[in-house]
Design a protein around this motif. Structure first.
Motif, PDB file in Angstrom:
ATOM      1  N   TYR A  73       0.756  -1.255  -0.079  1.00 19.56           N
ATOM      2  CA  TYR A  73      -0.273   0.037   0.062  1.00 19.56           C
ATOM      3  C   TYR A  73       0.818   1.231  -0.136  1.00 19.56           C
ATOM      4  N   HIS A 117      -3.906   4.809   2.991  1.00 19.40           N
ATOM      5  CA  HIS A 117      -4.465   4.077   1.720  1.00 19.40           C
ATOM      6  C   HIS A 117      -4.765   2.614   2.211  1.00 19.40           C
ATOM      7  N   ARG A 151      -8.063   2.991   4.046  1.00 17.76           N
ATOM      8  CA  ARG A 151      -9.473   3.132   3.488  1.00 17.76           C
ATOM      9  C   ARG A 151      -9.776   1.896   2.667  1.00 17.76           C
ATOM     10  N   GLU A 152      -8.774   1.369   2.021  1.00 22.41           N
ATOM     11  CA  GLU A 152      -9.113  -0.351   1.277  1.00 22.41           C
ATOM     12  C   GLU A 152      -9.718  -1.044   2.206  1.00 22.41           C
TER      13      GLU A 152
END
Length: 284
Positions: free
Chosen positions: A236, A241, A244-245
């Motif tokens: 990532y 990030h 969020r994923e």
């Protein structure tokens, strides 16, 4: 719990066959996290099992006697589970159609009963497995049924096979993989989607997410894993990030992730609430 890899030729299509026996009612509900695989689940009882799609308004559905969970693009909700024996099989990525007899893009984010998929033969399979007393005999009977359903040749399209190579799963650029297959972007995506049930881009997202779950699940039992380290190891861009994923695919923040055991990383346990309590009373 019994879990084992089947013998050839079934091992080409099935990652593992498993059987679990629950002696008490399981009060919790769970987020079932995506793995990119299709799953066959056959409870050897007739008690309905409940599931719901993610969303702000939870609408529970139920199934009984057997279901195929298609490849999931994100988590779904599983309700409290009754006691009893459940047997199942986990399909290898891209290989389920050889046994299920249906393109995987038709099963994406779906939960299809074995009776809808196989008609009266699905009903007969449940009853036959439920009549067997010894757990390993149940597993062997399911293994024999799946072998009989293999559609030969047991092959995957070369372009899809190339995209699913272990050394290629960490590749972040789908365009590069597509270019190397020699197919146009549209044709490559169609081939991949039909075999796997997810688009290449989303499948690689799910695989990267899945690669973090085992480490997080182990960390929950040995003192924890640093989220920044987990995010970096999985590729990532940064911890934000990753978070969020994780929220999009699992429905919770990585810091709130709660697997029931270190080897059950694709399950997130939710504390029973009013909705879960109503399901428990309904099942009782």
């Amino acid at each position: 719990m019994i879990r084992y890899s089947p013998a050839p030729p079934l091992d080409a299509a099935i990652d593992c066959i498993w059987l679990s026996q629950r002696r008490e009612h399981y009060q919790h509900w769970e987020h079932m996290l995506p793995s990119g695989k299709a799953q066959l689940v056959i409870p050897l009882h007739d008690t309905p099992i409940h599931w719901a799609a993610p969303g702000s308004k939870v609408e529970w559905h139920s199934w009984a006697r057997g279901v195929v969970h298609g490849p999931q693009s994100r988590y779904y909700l599983a309700g409290p589970k009754p006691p009893g024996v459940v047997v199942g099989a986990s399909f290898r990525v891209g290989m389920a159609a050889a046994i299920l007899g249906v393109s995987l893009d038709e099963l994406r984010d779906r939960h299809v009963s074995i009776e809808e998929l196989w008609g009266y033969r699905g009903h007969e399979l449940h009853d036959r497995l439920a009549s067997i007393r010894e757990p390993m005999d149940v597993c062997r009977a399911l293994e024999a049924e799946l072998i009989a359903r293999i559609r030969r040749p047991l092959l995957i399209h070369p372009a899809v096979a190339y995209a699913l190579r272990p050394e290629g799963l960490g590749t972040p650029r789908v365009e590069e993989i597509q270019r190397r297959t020699g197919y146009s972007p549209r044709h490559f995506i169609e081939l991949f989607h039909s075999a796997v049930g997810l688009t290449p881009k989303h499948f690689y997202r799910v695989q990267r997410f899945s690669s973090t779950l085992a480490r997080l699940a182990r960390g929950s039992s040995d003192g924890g894993a640093k989220l920044a380290d987990v995010a970096f190891a999985a590729g990532y861009a940064d911890q934000a990030h990753f978070s969020r994923e994780f929220r999009e695919l699992a429905g919770v923040a990585p810091s709130a992730y709660c697997p029931p055991a270190a080897n059950s990383e694709h399950h997130h346990v939710v504390t029973p609430g009013k909705k879960a309590s109503r399901l428990v009373r309904r099942q009782e």
